[in-house]
Design an enzyme around this catalytic site. Structure first.
Site, mmCIF file in Angstrom:
data_model
loop_
_atom_site.group_PDB
_atom_site.id
_atom_site.type_symbol
_atom_site.label_atom_id
_atom_site.label_comp_id
_atom_site.label_asym_id
_atom_site.label_seq_id
_atom_site.Cartn_x
_atom_site.Cartn_y
_atom_site.Cartn_z
ATOM 1 N N TYR A 189 0.826 -1.211 0.000
ATOM 2 C CA TYR A 189 0.000 0.000 0.000
ATOM 3 C C TYR A 189 0.858 1.259 0.000
ATOM 4 O O TYR A 189 0.687 2.144 -0.849
ATOM 5 C CB TYR A 189 -0.939 -0.005 1.207
ATOM 6 N N LYS B 160 1.620 4.002 -3.093
ATOM 7 C CA LYS B 160 1.359 5.442 -2.970
ATOM 8 C C LYS B 160 2.581 6.244 -3.397
ATOM 9 O O LYS B 160 2.471 7.255 -4.108
ATOM 10 C CB LYS B 160 0.963 5.787 -1.536
#
Length: 244
Positions: free
Chosen positions: A135, A139
């Site tokens: 994750y 990003k």
């Protein structure tokens, strides 16, 4: 870039952060036209939206950004508050597709070669190209790819745990319950979505070169060695929201 009568495009306005960005931008006298493009759009009779006459809504297919009509307007500011989770996306491959590819290709399609534009992306605390976690690594990769598009001004926000997220799942609600008391004694663990949206709107109006010292903004170089973006962390978001 003119300081009045600006246009703004918001992608991801149906999420908790994006919805509050939409409210902030509609309330701001700096913006006279506001586009909300997405797979679905905000119901106008909800969420207490003001100045709805400014709003242009359009349902689009992120699989076909070239057909979405992004270039029908010369957007002065492009806000991106899109995102998902690996679970919601149905696996890592789909997560990267939504979290990176949809975001980057939409931003690319909205960019005008002959117009100065500001790009603002809502990332996540802990984002790092060296992260072991899919994750936060994704990003950071999205940040890096957006910076390489060549917008006149790119500002990235990395908020910590989001409070006031009314669509949080059960474990998110447990975490929110746990961090809320801690957020009163530290400025690095959480932020209310309304406070975050306000700081994002302020940054959109000022631009990276005019951000207040309280934002504690830093310049991050892209992996290509030439591109860059301005980074605002959670503490800076909290402090900047108090300035306007």
């Amino acid at each position: 870039m003119s300081v009045v009568g600006q246009s703004a495009l918001i992608l991801g306005a149906t999420g908790s952060v994006g919805r509050n960005i939409l409210k902030e931008v509609l309330d701001s006298p700096r913006f006279s036209r506001v586009g909300e493009f997405g797979r679905r759009t905000t119901a106008l009779d909800t969420h207490g939206l003001n100045n709805k006459e400014k709003l242009i809504q359009k349902v689009i297919d992120y699989e076909k950004p070239g057909e979405a009509g992004f270039k029908d307007e010369k957007w002065d500011v492009v806000f991106i508050a899109m995102g998902t989770t690996r679970t919601k996306a149905g696996g890592l491959e789909n997560f990267i597709k939504v979290d990176q590819d949809y975001v980057v290709e939409a931003a690319r399609a909205a960019k005008q070669a002959d117009h100065k534009q500001r790009l603002i992306y809502v990332s996540s605390g802990g984002a790092s190209l060296k992260s072991w976690f899919p994750y936060t690594k994704s990003k950071a990769q999205t940040e890096d790819r957006l910076a390489s598009l060549g917008y006149s001004d790119t500002i990235v926000f990395r908020p910590a745990k989001l409070l006031g997220n009314d669509r949080a799942e059960f474990m998110d609600n447990v975490a929110q319950w746990a961090v809320t008391p801690l957020s009163r004694v530290t400025d690095s663990i959480a932020i209310d979505v309304k406070v975050l949206a306000k700081s994002i709107r302020i940054a959109a109006e000022l631009g990276s070169s005019a951000l207040p010292p309280s934002a504690e903004a830093t310049v991050i170089r892209g992996s290509d060695g030439t591109s860059q973006f301005t980074l605002v962390q959670n503490k800076g978001c909290l402090r900047m929201s108090e300035t306007g």
